[in-house]
Write a protein that holds these residues in place. Structure first.
Motif, short mmCIF file in Angstrom:
data_model
loop_
_atom_site.label_atom_id
_atom_site.label_comp_id
_atom_site.label_asym_id
_atom_site.label_seq_id
_atom_site.Cartn_x
_atom_site.Cartn_y
_atom_site.Cartn_z
N PRO A 147 0.83 -1.22 0.00
CA PRO A 147 0.00 0.00 0.00
C PRO A 147 0.86 1.27 0.00
CG PRO A 147 0.11 -0.91 2.20
CD PRO A 147 0.86 -1.87 1.33
N ILE A 148 1.56 1.51 -1.09
CA ILE A 148 2.40 2.70 -1.22
C ILE A 148 1.61 3.77 -1.99
CG2 ILE A 148 4.54 3.64 -2.18
CD1 ILE A 148 5.72 0.83 -1.96
N ASP A 149 1.60 4.97 -1.48
CA ASP A 149 0.86 6.06 -2.12
C ASP A 149 1.27 6.20 -3.58
OD1 ASP A 149 -0.46 6.60 0.21
OD2 ASP A 149 0.74 8.36 0.75
N VAL A 224 24.67 -3.15 -10.56
CA VAL A 224 23.33 -3.02 -9.98
C VAL A 224 23.41 -2.12 -8.75
CG1 VAL A 224 21.40 -4.23 -8.90
CG2 VAL A 224 22.64 -5.30 -10.79
N THR A 225 22.57 -1.10 -8.71
CA THR A 225 22.47 -0.24 -7.54
C THR A 225 21.49 -0.87 -6.55
OG1 THR A 225 22.91 1.75 -8.83
CG2 THR A 225 21.86 2.06 -6.69
N ILE A 226 21.93 -1.09 -5.33
CA ILE A 226 21.07 -1.69 -4.30
C ILE A 226 20.92 -0.71 -3.16
CG2 ILE A 226 20.73 -3.65 -2.75
CD1 ILE A 226 22.61 -5.27 -4.55
N LEU A 227 19.71 -0.23 -2.96
CA LEU A 227 19.40 0.71 -1.88
C LEU A 227 18.69 -0.06 -0.77
CD1 LEU A 227 18.04 3.69 -4.04
CD2 LEU A 227 20.39 3.27 -3.27
N GLU A 228 19.33 -0.12 0.40
CA GLU A 228 18.77 -0.88 1.51
C GLU A 228 18.32 0.06 2.63
OE1 GLU A 228 21.00 -4.94 1.90
OE2 GLU A 228 22.52 -3.39 1.56
N ASN A 229 17.42 -0.47 3.47
CA ASN A 229 16.83 0.34 4.55
C ASN A 229 16.28 1.63 3.97
OD1 ASN A 229 17.62 -1.48 6.77
ND2 ASN A 229 19.71 -0.89 6.19
N ALA A 230 15.59 1.47 2.85
CA ALA A 230 15.10 2.64 2.10
C ALA A 230 13.63 2.43 1.75
CB ALA A 230 15.93 2.84 0.84
N PRO A 231 12.72 2.60 2.71
CA PRO A 231 11.29 2.40 2.43
C PRO A 231 10.78 3.39 1.39
CG PRO A 231 11.72 2.52 4.80
CD PRO A 231 12.97 2.97 4.11
N ALA A 232 10.00 2.88 0.43
CA ALA A 232 9.36 3.74 -0.55
C ALA A 232 8.06 4.28 0.04
CB ALA A 232 9.08 2.97 -1.83
N VAL A 233 7.83 5.57 -0.11
CA VAL A 233 6.63 6.18 0.46
C VAL A 233 5.71 6.77 -0.60
CG1 VAL A 233 7.75 6.68 2.67
CG2 VAL A 233 7.83 8.38 0.83
N LEU A 234 6.23 6.97 -1.81
CA LEU A 234 5.41 7.58 -2.86
C LEU A 234 5.94 7.15 -4.23
CD1 LEU A 234 3.18 9.62 -3.71
CD2 LEU A 234 4.96 11.39 -3.70
N VAL A 235 5.02 6.78 -5.11
CA VAL A 235 5.38 6.45 -6.49
C VAL A 235 4.56 7.34 -7.40
CG1 VAL A 235 5.48 4.64 -8.24
CG2 VAL A 235 5.83 4.05 -5.84
N SER A 236 5.23 7.90 -8.42
CA SER A 236 4.53 8.79 -9.34
C SER A 236 5.12 8.64 -10.74
CB SER A 236 4.64 10.24 -8.88
OG SER A 236 6.01 10.64 -8.81
N GLY A 237 4.43 9.23 -11.71
CA GLY A 237 4.94 9.24 -13.07
C GLY A 237 4.05 8.49 -14.04
#
Length: 473
Positions: A147-149, A224-237
């Motif tokens: 459930p990401i905005d 490959v770029t790996i982003l950890e401990n990085a919660p997504a809070v909003l998706v747009s586009g």
């Protein structure tokens, strides 16, 4: 309304359901098999088979770039559409084994419709009502959509829709650093795409941290770029221009988005309450014999809410065959179930990780290990680098868990699944003779390392050897 009475009604034509249906009908039971979607289920059509076919093609591209001893690397010409056709060809080759026609030839009644319970003893599928002595819920699972905005307003891919793509993503954003996310990240990177993995916690967080770090270092080394401990809070586009905003307000931009944050059991549309079948958020609530609150109804595989692997569904099918067809006591266990992540290098695990074993067994635990760098087959094939290893968790001279990070870990772990299941002693494993040179020698070396301090660092052993040498004729 058509009405059918049968011995066993299997709901779901994935690997577990097909195994139950084929076994039961060939041993004399009357079987109705219900499947609304593709025969073969998720594994054949959207999971194991297509992903491994894509990984194989991507590895070819990687090996061409890398070259070898005295062999110059070259830039591969990647045709993404042709690669995806290779994936479909792999599915098509296997599909006849799981087809409706084959199961009808075996003697099953196959109904292609959605199933819903109408009572504790009946299920309706299309215009047919099925009354059965036993029901098996094997409906599998689907991608969990977090459930990401904004996510619901943006075009995204899952493991189901990915295989319809024929144009390579320019920059693929992968939401989720579990096995599926990491496998697809590496595959697409090797096929020439930019790739960024975003994980709210640690990537490959269910695995042994030391082993996971071997894989993450390899993927990062390939770009490959790996982003950890990085919660997504909003998706747009929009299509081709997608932005994921992280909790720290960082924005990550890409052209395509793959959602791979986990899976959810397909049990919510079966009207289980009418069948008096209890379920939890994970799936159907079952006991050790895989039986639900309704004694007529069983659940297997992903639908049973446990380990979500194709081979677990097949194992569950065997448990049910013993109990439903022969009336024998049979219970499902998990301690001997292996799992593998098919990145390069691979991860293999069976039983307890080191952290789990230390928590449970404390000082009774001995960890024995061997490094990939010391294996002659790995050296001769150029696969000895990268820090891979095998470690065996041993309690009372028996392995209780094994972790492997390195080439062909998914193959090597099968040996240890047998060892754990059969409760083999570590001395029996150390006494195995493996052909030289093979990666299998790693298993023997790891087992033998358990005895190294007991033999080579033991003053009593040295005293005995000296005495024997003095008096032996």
């Amino acid at each position: 309304m058509k009405k059918i009475k049968t011995d066993i009604c299997v709901i779901g034509g994935g690997s577990g359901g097909l195994s139950v249906a084929s076994g039961a009908v060939q041993m004399g039971a009357k079987v109705v098999l219900i499947e609304a979607g593709e025969m073969g289920g998720d594994c054949l059509n959207y999971g194991c088979v297509p992903s491994k076919a894509l990984l194989s093609a991507a590895k070819q591209a990687h090996l061409m770039r890398k070259g070898g001893a005295g062999v110059a690397g070259v830039t591969p010409q990647v045709d993404y559409a042709a690669t995806m056709e290779h994936v479909q060809a792999a599915i098509g080759t296997i599909a006849p084994h799981d087809s409706q026609e084959r199961f009808e030839e075996l003697g099953c009644t196959v109904i292609r419709a959605f199933a819903k319970f109408t009572s504790p003893t009946t299920v309706q599928a299309g215009d047919t009502e099925i009354t059965a002595r036993r029901f098996v819920v094997s409906t599998g699972s689907r991608a969990f959509i977090p459930p990401i905005d904004g996510l619901d307003a943006v075009p995204y891919l899952t493991n189901e829709s990915l295989w319809a793509q024929r144009q390579a993503p320019k920059h693929l954003l992968v939401l989720g650093g579990g096995p599926i996310g990491m496998e697809m990240a590496q595959a697409h990177r090797r096929l020439g795409c930019e790739v960024t993995v975003i994980d709210a916690m640690e990537a490959l967080g269910r695995d042994d941290p030391e082993a996971a770090n071997v894989v993450k270092a390899a993927l990062r080394g390939e770009g490959v770029t790996i982003l950890e401990n990085a919660p997504a809070v909003l998706v747009s586009g929009t299509a081709g221009d997608i932005t994921v905003q992280l909790k720290d307000s960082t924005e990550v931009k890409g052209t395509d988005l793959l959602v791979a944050v986990g899976r959810i059991a397909n049990t919510d549309n079966l009207d289980l309450e009418k069948g008096e079948v209890d379920r939890t958020r994970a799936g159907v609530k079952v006991d050790a014999s895989l039986r639900s609150s309704n004694k007529r109804v069983y659940a297997i595989g992903d639908a049973a809410g446990g380990m979500q692997f194709t081979h677990v569904a097949g194992y569950h099918a065997g448990v049910l065959i013993r109990s439903m067809l022969f009336g024998l006591p049979a219970k499902a266990a998990t301690h001997h179930i292996p799992r593998a992540t098919y990145t390069d290098p691979e991860l293999g695990q069976v039983g307890l990780t080191e952290a789990e074993a230390r928590e449970i067994h404390g000082d009774a635990l001995t960890v024995s290990r061997a490094e990939i760098s010391g294996n002659d087959r790995a050296i001769t094939t150029g696969r000895a680098g990268g820090g891979g290893f095998i470690k065996v968790m041993i309690v009372k001279n028996r392995p209780v868990g094994v972790t492997i990070a390195g080439p062909d870990a998914g193959e090597l772990i099968s040996f240890w699944a047998l060892a754990v299941s059969a409760k083999l002693k570590i001395g029996q494993i150390a006494g195995m003779v493996a052909p030289y040179p093979t990666l299998m020698e790693l298993n023997k070396r790891a087992a033998g390392a358990y005895f190294t301090p007991k033999l080579f660092d033991n003053p009593r052993v040295k005293t005995v050897v000296k005495l024997v040498q003095r008096f032996l004729p």
